[in-house]
Write a protein that holds these residues in place. Structure first.
Motif, PDB file in Angstrom:
ATOM      1  N   ARG A 140       0.835  -1.205   0.000  1.00 48.93           N
ATOM      2  CA  ARG A 140       0.000   0.000   0.000  1.00 48.93           C
ATOM      3  C   ARG A 140       0.872   1.259   0.000  1.00 48.93           C
ATOM      4  O   ARG A 140       0.575   2.236  -0.678  1.00 48.93           O
ATOM      5  CB  ARG A 140      -0.922  -0.010   1.225  1.00 48.93           C
ATOM      6  CG  ARG A 140      -1.898   1.158   1.251  1.00 48.93           C
ATOM      7  CD  ARG A 140      -2.792   1.115   2.469  1.00 48.93           C
ATOM      8  NE  ARG A 140      -3.681  -0.035   2.449  1.00 48.93           N
ATOM      9  CZ  ARG A 140      -3.611  -1.061   3.275  1.00 48.93           C
ATOM     10  NH1 ARG A 140      -2.665  -1.080   4.218  1.00 48.93           N
ATOM     11  NH2 ARG A 140      -4.452  -2.060   3.193  1.00 48.93           N
TER      12      ARG A 140
ATOM     13  N   GLY B  43      -3.433   1.141 -13.043  1.00 49.34           N
ATOM     14  CA  GLY B  43      -4.506   1.214 -12.052  1.00 49.34           C
ATOM     15  C   GLY B  43      -5.172  -0.134 -11.828  1.00 49.34           C
ATOM     16  O   GLY B  43      -5.482  -0.509 -10.688  1.00 49.34           O
ATOM     17  N   GLN B  44      -5.377  -0.875 -12.913  1.00 48.25           N
ATOM     18  CA  GLN B  44      -6.001  -2.195 -12.790  1.00 48.25           C
ATOM     19  C   GLN B  44      -5.102  -3.166 -12.013  1.00 48.25           C
ATOM     20  O   GLN B  44      -5.565  -3.922 -11.155  1.00 48.25           O
ATOM     21  CB  GLN B  44      -6.295  -2.756 -14.177  1.00 48.25           C
ATOM     22  CG  GLN B  44      -7.380  -1.990 -14.929  1.00 48.25           C
ATOM     23  CD  GLN B  44      -7.561  -2.477 -16.355  1.00 48.25           C
ATOM     24  OE1 GLN B  44      -6.745  -3.262 -16.860  1.00 48.25           O
ATOM     25  NE2 GLN B  44      -8.616  -2.027 -17.007  1.00 48.25           N
TER      26      GLN B  44
ATOM     27  N   GLU C 220      -2.721  -2.360  -9.877  1.00 47.83           N
ATOM     28  CA  GLU C 220      -2.673  -1.917  -8.476  1.00 47.83           C
ATOM     29  C   GLU C 220      -3.877  -2.465  -7.707  1.00 47.83           C
ATOM     30  O   GLU C 220      -3.733  -2.952  -6.572  1.00 47.83           O
ATOM     31  CB  GLU C 220      -2.667  -0.394  -8.410  1.00 47.83           C
ATOM     32  CG  GLU C 220      -1.341   0.238  -8.824  1.00 47.83           C
ATOM     33  CD  GLU C 220      -1.431   1.754  -8.862  1.00 47.83           C
ATOM     34  OE1 GLU C 220      -2.525   2.286  -8.540  1.00 47.83           O
ATOM     35  OE2 GLU C 220      -0.437   2.405  -9.221  1.00 47.83           O
ATOM     36  N   LYS C 221      -5.044  -2.410  -8.344  1.00 48.74           N
ATOM     37  CA  LYS C 221      -6.261  -2.913  -7.698  1.00 48.74           C
ATOM     38  C   LYS C 221      -6.153  -4.418  -7.440  1.00 48.74           C
ATOM     39  O   LYS C 221      -6.478  -4.905  -6.353  1.00 48.74           O
ATOM     40  CB  LYS C 221      -7.471  -2.603  -8.574  1.00 48.74           C
ATOM     41  CG  LYS C 221      -8.803  -3.027  -7.960  1.00 48.74           C
ATOM     42  CD  LYS C 221      -9.956  -2.654  -8.880  1.00 48.74           C
ATOM     43  CE  LYS C 221     -11.281  -3.129  -8.268  1.00 48.74           C
ATOM     44  NZ  LYS C 221     -12.430  -2.818  -9.165  1.00 48.74           N
TER      45      LYS C 221
ATOM     46  N   GLU D 152      -6.046  -6.330  -3.794  1.00 44.24           N
ATOM     47  CA  GLU D 152      -7.055  -7.353  -3.502  1.00 44.24           C
ATOM     48  C   GLU D 152      -6.391  -8.648  -3.051  1.00 44.24           C
ATOM     49  O   GLU D 152      -6.847  -9.299  -2.101  1.00 44.24           O
ATOM     50  CB  GLU D 152      -7.919  -7.604  -4.743  1.00 44.24           C
ATOM     51  CG  GLU D 152      -8.901  -6.482  -5.050  1.00 44.24           C
ATOM     52  CD  GLU D 152      -9.677  -6.734  -6.328  1.00 44.24           C
ATOM     53  OE1 GLU D 152      -9.365  -7.737  -7.033  1.00 44.24           O
ATOM     54  OE2 GLU D 152     -10.577  -5.942  -6.650  1.00 44.24           O
TER      55      GLU D 152
END
Length: 579
Positions: free
Chosen positions: A162, A180-181, A183-184, A188
């Motif tokens: 994080r 961004g994808q 990182e998500k 998760e």
């Protein structure tokens, strides 16, 4: 962090009595009994006053209640309450710093200094190193079924991931949709890993734990993949920015700084070198090396190129931009400084390395090989330091593997004389690494019949005899390995040259046979190296074929007469006796 309750907030009663805000709250709630409130406030006011001598009215009481319950200052009460409070964010930090004898805190210490402001590259490298280390350690603890450690380290890993995402977002340029994808997905998987390892702590059934272990392992693997993808994307963006900066800059200071950053990245390993090569780093650096206005930056640019060309992608890019021709021009131009030509020699040594299969397809190198070999021999002859000689001789050694024509060129250029003369110059040849390059060249040249006469004329057999006694000074693994290579290649050279009877007789006269026998029979003399043993047995057999009278019967029967493999097994199983 907890704060004092504001208006309208209820306060909890602690073991030490009420604070001032509790009194204020009680005043609001007790408005139905105004007299009681007034009496309580009056007693509190008295209690805050000091008696002569510094004593407080601790003994004054209200009916059924002692006033010392209300004498604690509100801030002091608040700070005492903090000791009993726990919050998720604080607990994550605490779990990231376990009190343990294990070396798990190292990753936290690495970031103690922290990357500088606005330095996304260093941030990525440091955080990336820490997260990679955490992933490896979690895998080790998982294999040992240490679930408590796995969970605490998973929480710590989540904190690091994080932090990397948020810190990089704060200092980097606009993030792409792909990043961004990923990182998500990364976050998760981090949350999934933390939750599943927490559940494992509550399970006692071994069969259930075994199935959950497979789930944790799969989650950890996917997390590692997402992290690798994210890190590669981020580093690629930063490398692209550096390459564009070098390509567009006409300022010498900007180019120097950016090239230095690129060189630092190459020291992080082959993966980053591949990224730099793919993103045009080789092209941009050769552009620098073709501009006279950047002449003072040639050594730095060439050093960076040598590092990038440790991977095949770098050599491919060098071939596409006619990099070999540029290197040849630098090496043959005496107006360039010795440092510049030495760094060009380092690039040649790298792209002709026998460990890179792609170098065998460097067609452009064959066109410029004669010029390059001539310039390298001259650089060896004129080298003012051991480092320059090492780089030039390493390039020559690799070229002799690259093409057999190079050995004939070296013979015509009197390279044997140049190399053997340098061996007596401690300023140029002072380490086993340099002697390793020299004996490599001699070993490859010794396949030529006319090489033997040059070796004898320059007293080369005596020098080879000395290389059979190469010993490390410091005892470091790298130096020990270099000494083993020197001994092995010296024996190979001697075996090849001993086809000539004159060389064989000279070797026998210099007691080479006794040294070879010692290396065969004494494992400590060869550092228990099997490669040195095989080479020495081969050289001994070649010399014995010319001068058998130099051997004792026992040596002949054990080291020469049997099959090579039998003699090898006999010598490799010998143990030194200390009785």
């Amino acid at each position: 962090m907890r704060r004092p309750p504001g208006n309208g907030e209820a306060a909890s009663e602690g073991p030490g009595g009420w604070g001032l805000w509790e009194v204020q709250e009680s005043r609001r709630l007790c408005c139905a009994d105004h007299d009681c409130c007034q009496q309580a406030l009056l007693q509190i006011g008295i209690n805050m006053m000091a008696l002569p001598g510094g004593r407080h009215l601790d003994s004054i009481t209200l009916p059924g209640q002692r006033l010392h319950l209300m004498q604690v200052d509100s801030v002091q009460r608040w700070m005492e309450d903090l000791k009993l409070m726990t919050e998720c964010e604080c607990m994550c930090v605490l779990q990231a710093k376990p009190i343990s004898l294990e070396d798990d805190a190292q990753s936290d210490l690495i970031l103690a200094g922290g990357p500088g402001p606005g330095d996304p590259l260093q941030l990525l490298l440091k955080r990336g190193w820490v997260i990679s280390t955490e992933l490896r350690r979690i895998g080790q603890k998982l294999a040992q079924d240490r679930w408590a450690r796995v969970h605490s380290m998973s929480v710590r890993l989540t904190c690091h991931a994080r932090s990397m995402v948020s810190e990089y977002s704060a200092v980097s340029r606009s993030s792409s949709q792909e990043m961004g994808q990923i990182e998500k997905l990364l976050m998760e998987k981090c949350s999934e890993l933390s939750s599943v390892t927490e559940r494992c702590l509550q399970v006692e059934n071994e069969h259930v734990l075994k199935s959950m272990k497979a789930c944790v392992s799969e989650t950890l693997s996917m997390l590692g993949q997402h992290f690798g993808q994210l890190l590669e994307l981020a580093l690629t963006r930063e490398v692209q920015a550096l390459v564009r900066k070098i390509d567009a800059s006409d300022n010498i200071y900007t180019t120097e700084s950016t090239t230095g950053n690129l060189f630092s990245l190459t020291q992080e390993g082959a993966p980053l070198c591949r990224i730099i090569a793919k993103e045009g780093g080789v092209v941009a650096l050769f552009k620098v090396c073709r501009q006279d206005s950047f002449r003072c930056l040639y050594p730095q640019a060439l050093r960076t190129l040598a590092s990038i060309c440790c991977v095949e992608e770098g050599v491919h890019q060098l071939e596409k931009v006619d990099g070999v021709l540029c290197l040849a021009n630098i090496l043959t131009d005496d107006s360039h400084s010795e440092a510049t030509r030495a760094e060009a020699a380092a690039v040649v040594a790298q792209v002709t390395s026998p460990h890179l299969p792609v170098t065998q397809h460097l067609s452009s190198f064959l066109e410029s090989m004669e010029e390059i070999v001539t310039a390298l021999v001259k650089l060896c002859q004129e080298a003012s330091s051991g480092e320059v000689f090492l780089l030039a001789s390493a390039a020559l050694a690799n070229i002799t593997f690259f093409d057999t024509m190079a050995c004939e060129m070296l013979l015509q250029l009197n390279a044997i004389r140049v190399l053997l003369e340098a061996c007596s110059d401690k300023q140029r040849v002072d380490t086993p690494y340099t002697r390793d390059q020299i004996v490599t060249i001699l070993a490859n040249m010794s396949v030529l019949e006319q090489c033997a006469s040059d070796i004898i004329q320059e007293n080369g057999v005596q020098l080879i005899m000395g290389m059979l006694s190469e010993k490390p000074r410091s005892g470091t693994p790298a130096e020990v390995a270099a000494c083993e290579r020197v001994q092995q290649k010296a024996a190979v050279t001697l075996a090849r040259l001993s086809r000539d009877p004159d060389v064989a007789r000279e070797a026998v006269r210099l007691s080479c046979m006794s040294r070879l026998i010692e290396l065969c029979r004494s494992p400590s003399e060869r550092n228990s190296s099997d490669a040195v043993l095989v080479a020495c047995l081969a050289a001994l057999r070649r010399l014995a074929g010319v001068c058998p009278e130099g051997l004792q019967d026992s040596d002949f029967q054990q080291l020469v007469q049997p099959r090579l493999v039998d003699s090898f097994l006999l010598c490799s199983n010998m143990e030194e006796s200390f009785v």
